[in-house]
Design an enzyme around this catalytic site. Structure first.
Site, mmCIF file in Angstrom:
data_model
loop_
_atom_site.group_PDB
_atom_site.id
_atom_site.type_symbol
_atom_site.label_atom_id
_atom_site.label_comp_id
_atom_site.label_asym_id
_atom_site.label_seq_id
_atom_site.Cartn_x
_atom_site.Cartn_y
_atom_site.Cartn_z
ATOM 1 N N ALA A 296 0.879 -1.180 0.000
ATOM 2 C CA ALA A 296 0.000 0.000 0.000
ATOM 3 C C ALA A 296 0.910 1.222 0.000
ATOM 4 O O ALA A 296 1.239 1.762 1.047
ATOM 5 C CB ALA A 296 -0.911 -0.014 1.225
ATOM 6 N N SER A 297 1.320 1.660 -1.202
ATOM 7 C CA SER A 297 2.476 2.557 -1.300
ATOM 8 C C SER A 297 2.164 4.034 -1.515
ATOM 9 O O SER A 297 3.048 4.865 -1.315
ATOM 10 C CB SER A 297 3.386 2.090 -2.438
ATOM 11 O OG SER A 297 2.671 2.054 -3.646
ATOM 12 N N PRO A 299 1.373 7.875 -1.091
ATOM 13 C CA PRO A 299 1.837 8.611 -2.278
ATOM 14 C C PRO A 299 3.283 8.327 -2.674
ATOM 15 O O PRO A 299 3.825 9.026 -3.509
ATOM 16 C CB PRO A 299 1.684 10.059 -1.852
ATOM 17 C CG PRO A 299 1.966 10.035 -0.387
ATOM 18 C CD PRO A 299 1.407 8.726 0.120
ATOM 19 N N GLY A 301 6.240 7.790 -0.509
ATOM 20 C CA GLY A 301 7.372 8.118 0.360
ATOM 21 C C GLY A 301 8.194 6.901 0.721
ATOM 22 O O GLY A 301 9.422 6.910 0.627
ATOM 23 N N LYS A 302 7.526 5.822 1.135
ATOM 24 C CA LYS A 302 8.242 4.610 1.547
ATOM 25 C C LYS A 302 8.803 3.861 0.336
ATOM 26 O O LYS A 302 9.915 3.328 0.393
ATOM 27 C CB LYS A 302 7.325 3.709 2.357
ATOM 28 C CG LYS A 302 6.797 4.360 3.640
ATOM 29 C CD LYS A 302 5.863 3.437 4.371
ATOM 30 C CE LYS A 302 5.249 4.118 5.577
ATOM 31 N NZ LYS A 302 4.315 5.202 5.190
ATOM 32 N N ASP A 320 -0.958 0.023 -5.023
ATOM 33 C CA ASP A 320 -1.986 0.685 -4.220
ATOM 34 C C ASP A 320 -3.344 0.302 -4.775
ATOM 35 O O ASP A 320 -3.553 0.329 -6.000
ATOM 36 C CB ASP A 320 -1.819 2.201 -4.218
ATOM 37 C CG ASP A 320 -2.555 2.828 -3.045
ATOM 38 O OD1 ASP A 320 -1.938 2.975 -1.965
ATOM 39 O OD2 ASP A 320 -3.749 3.147 -3.185
ATOM 40 N N ASP A 347 -5.906 -4.995 -5.490
ATOM 41 C CA ASP A 347 -6.313 -5.178 -4.098
ATOM 42 C C ASP A 347 -5.228 -6.017 -3.425
ATOM 43 O O ASP A 347 -4.830 -7.067 -3.936
ATOM 44 C CB ASP A 347 -7.660 -5.891 -4.039
ATOM 45 C CG ASP A 347 -8.236 -5.951 -2.631
ATOM 46 O OD1 ASP A 347 -7.441 -6.044 -1.668
ATOM 47 O OD2 ASP A 347 -9.466 -5.895 -2.478
ATOM 48 N N CYS A 421 -0.267 3.607 11.181
ATOM 49 C CA CYS A 421 -0.183 4.908 11.853
ATOM 50 C C CYS A 421 -1.301 4.997 12.889
ATOM 51 O O CYS A 421 -1.992 6.010 13.005
ATOM 52 C CB CYS A 421 -0.256 6.059 10.845
ATOM 53 S SG CYS A 421 -1.715 6.006 9.782
#
Length: 551
Positions: A296-297, A299, A301-302, A320, A347, A421
């Site tokens: 699940a990448s 926007p 950053g990771k 994503d 998915d 998060c």
């Protein structure tokens, strides 16, 4: 909570980290400006001080001037070490303050009893609370004083409680006042309150009212951190290294230009990224030439951080589920010069059917966002018990698919990092414990992060796997970064379990040995059953079985 004296609201949130007049950060000057730039808020609190992101519970400002000579680009690393030493000194000061506060609290016992006798700080009854609600609720000053009173009573209940009052009455009143004062619904206020001690819970809620420091990640595919720091300093940006736990992070204090629109930003020299988002990639520790999946990448950053650590070798699949979000993901991949990234939109629960055999997988799962309330205050009122149940179910599905996507035969990897998060146990320790029970070939390993609190192994009657203590939790009030959770798994080879036929063969062998008779296998007798089993297996794989043979 309303913040005061902020700049214009016309610019995006990421482009508005400035408070007060701009200051120029000069490495060639040894002068100290006195008080550092402060993120101003209407409430005076411990969190309002300009805290450096350090692995300690201290919020003291560690940006005082060094006494070891001029600050230049050559000694920026030495300055970073000095910041850590100053932070340690600040932690000792905080510990002394806590001890002093405990002594003062014991001296104030008599005063508290007198106040209770006078009726100034008295716990309201159920009837009085209903009357307060009918009148529109108590004023802010009354709620604030009552919260302080409840915290002090719960800190030493035997001495300070009113006669005939139970502990849960004070707790219920405190949770109700927290919900009213900070703007939470009572369900979420209680859920978050239960994670901490009484005094620490107030610190957590208070920290959620203060924005976290603005941080950027240096893109090592384009530049070095010291070169980027010098370029931004020349543009009037006041910055410092985050700390020794990352060698690519910079903390922005003030800037005379929008940090999201500088030529360096547009050229892909850095990414605006929260400090907590560095943690799962550091724990993943990808190695060159590996095959990595970011489930699940957006926007990006990771995913771009992983690409930078791989030095544009190997391949990173940035996935994503939301196709609309892949636009920003693709834009960041191109801007940062990541040549080994493949963007896809599936998915996450479709993996590993779509693709598997990865050396490492990063799952930053969709969550409730209870760790980033300072960024999104809507979380305070729009989360219910149903939301946590649905999210937890989705996370359990995703983590099992992520585990199955990792290749246990990988020579360099075979790791999965799960992060959220969120600070709730339902989305963190409960999901990790579920994965350990469902996949016996999986074990938890040390995250490699030098700070953070251990995950819960016991919580409100629930007992989790003891190895969950290897996971790490991060809190806004303790680490001055968004609330975060990180767990790292090592995927091993699945052990072969005995099939039913093997068990039957063993039983027949034992029976024949006891009776002395020879029992053989006649394939002609079981031919019909064998054919049926083969046809079922082919249908399960989506293959068309051959027509049945005519007898």
């Amino acid at each position: 909570m309303v913040q005061g004296d902020l700049d214009s609201d016309d610019e995006p949130e990421d482009d508005e980290p400035l408070r007060g007049a701009p200051q120029e950060f000069d490495f060639d000057s040894d002068e100290d400006d006195g008080a550092g730039p402060i993120l101003s808020t209407a409430r005076i609190s411990k969190q309002a001080r300009p805290a450096t992101i350090v692995p300690s519970n201290s919020d003291e400002d560690s940006s005082d001037s060094d006494e070891g000579g001029k600050i230049t680009m050559a000694n920026i690393e030495a300055r970073s070490r000095a910041l850590d030493e100053a932070a340690a000194a600040g932690a000792e000061i905080d510990a002394q303050e806590l001890r002093q506060a405990a002594l003062e609290a014991s001296d104030d016992d008599i005063d508290m009893e007198e106040e209770d006798i006078d009726g100034e700080l008295r716990l309201p009854t159920v009837t009085e609370r209903e009357e307060e609600k009918n009148k529109g609720g108590p004023d802010v000053h009354t709620v604030q004083q009552r919260m302080k009173h409840c915290v002090r009573v719960l800190g030493n209940f035997k001495k300070r409680a009113e006669k005939g009052r139970l502990r849960h009455e004070y707790t219920e009143q405190l949770i109700s006042d927290i919900a009213s004062y900070y703007g939470y619904n009572e369900f979420l206020a209680e859920k978050l309150f239960q994670l901490f001690s009484v005094a620490e819970a107030i610190e957590f809620f208070e920290a959620n009212e203060v924005p976290r420091p603005v941080t950027i990640r240096t893109n090592t595919l384009r530049t070095r951190r010291r070169d980027l720091a010098q370029a931004l300093i020349n543009r009037g940006v006041n910055l410092e290294p985050i700390g020794k736990w990352t060698n690519v992070g910079l903390q922005i204090f003030e800037s005379s230009v929008p940090v999201g629109a500088t030529p360096e930003y547009l050229a892909g020299h850095y990414m605006l990224q929260a400090a907590s988002s560095f943690l799962p990639v550091i724990a993943l520790s990808p190695q060159p030439n590996e095959r990595v999946l970011d489930m699940a990448s957006a926007p990006g950053g990771k995913a771009t951080h992983i690409a930078a650590l791989l030095q544009n070798t190997g391949v990173v699949f940035a996935n994503d589920a939301n196709k609309a979000r892949t636009k920003s993901l693709t834009a960041n991949v191109h801007r940062l010069g990541c040549k080994n990234v493949v963007v896809c939109s599936y998915d996450g629960r479709e993996f590993p059917k779509v693709m598997g055999g990865f050396d490492r997988v990063l799952l930053d799962a969709p969550c409730s966002g209870t760790g980033v309330i300072s960024k999104d205050s809507s979380v305070k009122v729009n989360k219910s018990e149903r939301d946590f149940t649905l999210l937890s179910h989705l996370q359990k599905q995703l983590i099992l698919c992520a585990i199955d996507s990792v290749s246990p035969e990988s020579k360099t990897g075979g790791y999965l990092v799960y992060s959220t998060c969120s600070v709730t146990v339902d989305e963190n320790e409960a999901v990790v414990d579920y994965a350990l029970r469902k996949r016996p070939n999986v074990t938890l390993v040390d995250t490699g992060l030098p700070f953070g609190r251990e995950g819960f192994t016991k919580y409100r009657g629930k007992v989790f796997n003891p190895s969950i203590g290897l996971t790490r939790r991060f809190y806004p009030h303790a680490h001055n970064m968004d609330g975060f959770f990180v767990a790292k798994f090592k995927i091993g080879k699945r052990s072969k379990s005995k099939t039913i036929s093997e068990v039957n063969d063993v039983q027949m062998t034992v029976a024949s040995a006891e009776s002395g008779d020879e029992i053989g296998f006649d394939p002609n007798e079981d031919k019909v059953y064998i054919e049926k089993a083969k046809r079922r297996q082919m249908k399960a794989k989506g293959l068309r079985p051959p027509p049945r043979e005519k007898e």
